[in-house]
Write an enzyme that holds these catalytic residues in place. Structure first.
Site, PDB file in Angstrom:
ATOM      1  N   GLU A 124       0.431   0.533 -14.056  1.00 43.30           N
ATOM      2  CA  GLU A 124       1.311   0.631 -12.884  1.00 43.30           C
ATOM      3  C   GLU A 124       0.523   0.781 -11.591  1.00 43.30           C
ATOM      4  OE1 GLU A 124       4.353   3.665 -13.095  1.00 43.30           O
ATOM      5  OE2 GLU A 124       5.061   3.230 -11.075  1.00 43.30           O
ATOM      6  N   LYS A 182       3.664  -2.773 -14.542  1.00 46.95           N
ATOM      7  CA  LYS A 182       4.781  -2.171 -13.803  1.00 46.95           C
ATOM      8  C   LYS A 182       4.425  -2.135 -12.315  1.00 46.95           C
ATOM      9  CE  LYS A 182       7.691   1.905 -13.503  1.00 46.95           C
ATOM     10  NZ  LYS A 182       8.434   2.912 -14.214  1.00 46.95           N
TER      11      LYS A 182
HETATM   12  P1  13P Z   1      11.528   4.575  -9.821  1.00 50.39           P
HETATM   13  O1  13P Z   1      12.238   3.438 -10.452  1.00 50.39           O
HETATM   14  O2  13P Z   1      12.406   5.705  -9.440  1.00 50.39           O
HETATM   15  O3  13P Z   1      10.627   4.140  -8.718  1.00 50.39           O
HETATM   16  O4  13P Z   1      10.604   5.230 -10.926  1.00 50.39           O
HETATM   17  C1  13P Z   1       9.912   4.429 -11.737  1.00 50.39           C
HETATM   18  C2  13P Z   1       8.674   5.103 -12.124  1.00 50.39           C
HETATM   19  O5  13P Z   1       8.518   5.472 -13.253  1.00 50.39           O
HETATM   20  C3  13P Z   1       7.645   5.285 -11.127  1.00 50.39           C
HETATM   21  O6  13P Z   1       6.451   5.618 -11.773  1.00 50.39           O
END
Ligand code: 13P
Length: 480
Positions: free
Chosen positions: A272, A315
């Site tokens: 991510e 992500k």
């Molecule tokens: P949000 O969809 O609230 O941004 O959270 C996703 C997430 O896990 C961020 O690390």
């Protein structure tokens, strides 16, 4: 052609070349032949050896095709050629490799996405307190039980990311959450980073912590039933010099090291790199430029660490302008998001799970649907890993009251369904549960306010009020 080069051209080239100076030097100083004789003898020897070499190569090539000779891998030869690698040891020797790839494909399957419910105790506490629920371990457990036991959730959700505390919790009746999820056909996941640390000498940029002892934690999480992991890197963007090179490299390196450790221990890593939606009036083009750069550097580091791309999930953020800039249309968001992904993410990655960031619940669904329209034949599944966009209305509806339990679960499943439909490109606009379930007076209020805002902004253009004022009136409604 090959015969021409070896039999005719090679001897000719040899004949045209002068005798090497070293040989000339040796012959003049030490041999007793007259110079003309020496030269002739050397020439004759060279022609003979060239012909010998040429005939040898031609004979060999009659038995072995040239392309095989050139591509041959000396697999069992000794010495320095023996180490030519065709596949990384990390891939070849990992006993989990097939399981990892299968789980990655399953989580990224069409029509489903991830429920991100891995907020730390502190963050969960803030959200609970915002709806009047005290931040205790029992209330956090209840809240997660509400989410995971929602009937039918598994039809739209393929994975649920949990926080360390939650992974070991049970329902009120004593059933472990991991078993509840398995019954719903939802794969349990675990957040493995331990949060953000400010980087000294930067403008509030952060490095993600948690590499120490990560291998042992991953082993324990796998034993407990987790099959995928999450590590969140945050990169701040502005319209001048953020993110710094230092922050990009630090975060890319940590993501790669984490991903390698997760794969080693049987957990599919969610990578991510969040170019975070923040204050400022920076443009959507700026976010696109930075995100492409960040993603590309992250992919490069994953390769350096032998992370197998078929066994990761990505992500990232959707591409949005800064919070103080005018809101981008879904067409613009989709255009730039697809452009960035095409330019930076190899097709071997099975799926891209966008975070909802600061988008509203409906905005997140509509943008997700538009991505499918923008790139219908995408090599990866373009799907979601939403936290706030699935939980905000659910939590407000529950507000800690037992009598709201079922209504809250209903709205969660409807939100998940809307995003599942958007992933398949089948969501019907105007039917989002966010708007549909709002009490009538709120819908009327929204309608009236929306009309007023449009009127104000039209007048603002006519009388040429300052740009700053316009931006204020268009501020993005944030998911809390
Ligand atoms: P949000 O969809 O609230 O941004 O959270 C996703 C997430 O896990 C961020 O690390």
């Amino acid at each position: 052609m090959y015969i021409y080069v070896t039999i005719i051209r090679l001897p000719l080239i040899t004949l045209q070349r002068p005798i090497r100076p070293s040989l000339r030097c040796l012959t003049t100083s030490q041999f007793t032949f007259p110079t003309a004789k020496k030269l002739k003898l050397c020439q004759a020897m060279k022609i003979f050896s060239s012909l010998l070499l040429a005939s040898l190569v031609t004979t060999c090539s009659a038995f072995v095709p040239l392309n095989q000779v050139l591509n041959a891998t000396p697999i069992k030869t000794r010495g320095r050629f023996a180490a030519l690698k065709m596949v990384s040891r990390a891939e070849k020797e990992n006993p989990y490799m097939e399981e990892l790839k299968a789980n990655a494909r399953k989580i990224g399957g069409r029509g489903r996405g991830i429920l991100a419910s891995d907020e730390s105790n502190a963050t969960t506490g803030k959200r609970l307190e915002a709806v009047g629920v005290e931040n205790t371990e029992e209330n956090r457990r209840k809240w997660r039980e509400l989410l995971y036991t929602a009937p039918g959730l598994g039809q739209y959700i393929s994975g649920a990311i949990m926080f360390d505390e939650t992974l070991y919790q049970k329902t009120a009746e004593g059933k472990p959450f991991v078993d509840v999820l398995a019954e719903q056909n939802i794969i349990p996941g675990i957040k493995v980073d331990t949060g953000l640390q400010n980087m000294f000498g930067t403008d509030g940029e952060t490095a993600t912590q948690g590499l120490d002892g990560l291998g042992d934690r991953c082993k324990a999480y796998y034993k407990q039933g987790a099959r995928f992991a999450k590590w969140r890197a945050v990169l701040k963007v502005d319209d001048r010099d953020l993110p710094s090179e230092k922050a990009i490299w630090e975060n890319a390196h940590a993501l790669a090291r984490y991903a390698a450790i997760a794969q080693e221990n049987g957990l599919v890593p969610i990578v991510e790199p969040e170019v975070t939606l923040g204050p400022g009036a920076y443009s959507i083009e700026r976010t696109a430029f930075i995100s492409e750069r960040v993603n590309s550097i992250v992919m490069n580091w994953l390769n350096r660490y032998d992370v197998v791309l078929d066994a990761i999930l990505l992500k990232p953020n959707m591409i949005l302008p800064g919070l103080d800039a005018p809101i981008a249309s879904k067409e613009e968001v989709a255009k730039y998001t697809v452009q960035v992904m095409k330019r930076s993410i190899p097709p071997a990655v099975p799926s891209i799970h966008f975070l909802s960031g600061g988008m509203g619940e409906e905005e997140a669904t509509l943008n997700l649907q538009q991505l499918q329209k923008e790139y219908p034949d995408a090599p990866w599944s373009l799907t979601f890993s939403y936290g706030r966009a699935l939980q905000s209305s659910t939590l407000k509806t529950w507000s800690g009251k037992q009598e709201n339990w079922k209504a809250a679960q209903d709205i969660l499943v409807k939100l998940a369904q809307a995003n599942s439909q958007a992933q398949l490109g089948q969501f019907v606009e105007g039917t989002h549960p966010d708007g549909k379930n709002a009490p009538v007076f709120i819908s009327i209020l929204r309608f009236v306010l929306g009309g007023c805002m449009r009127l104000i902004s039209r007048q603002a253009v006519e009388v040429d009020v300052s740009i700053a004022q316009r931006k204020k009136s268009q501020k993005r409604p944030r998911c809390k």
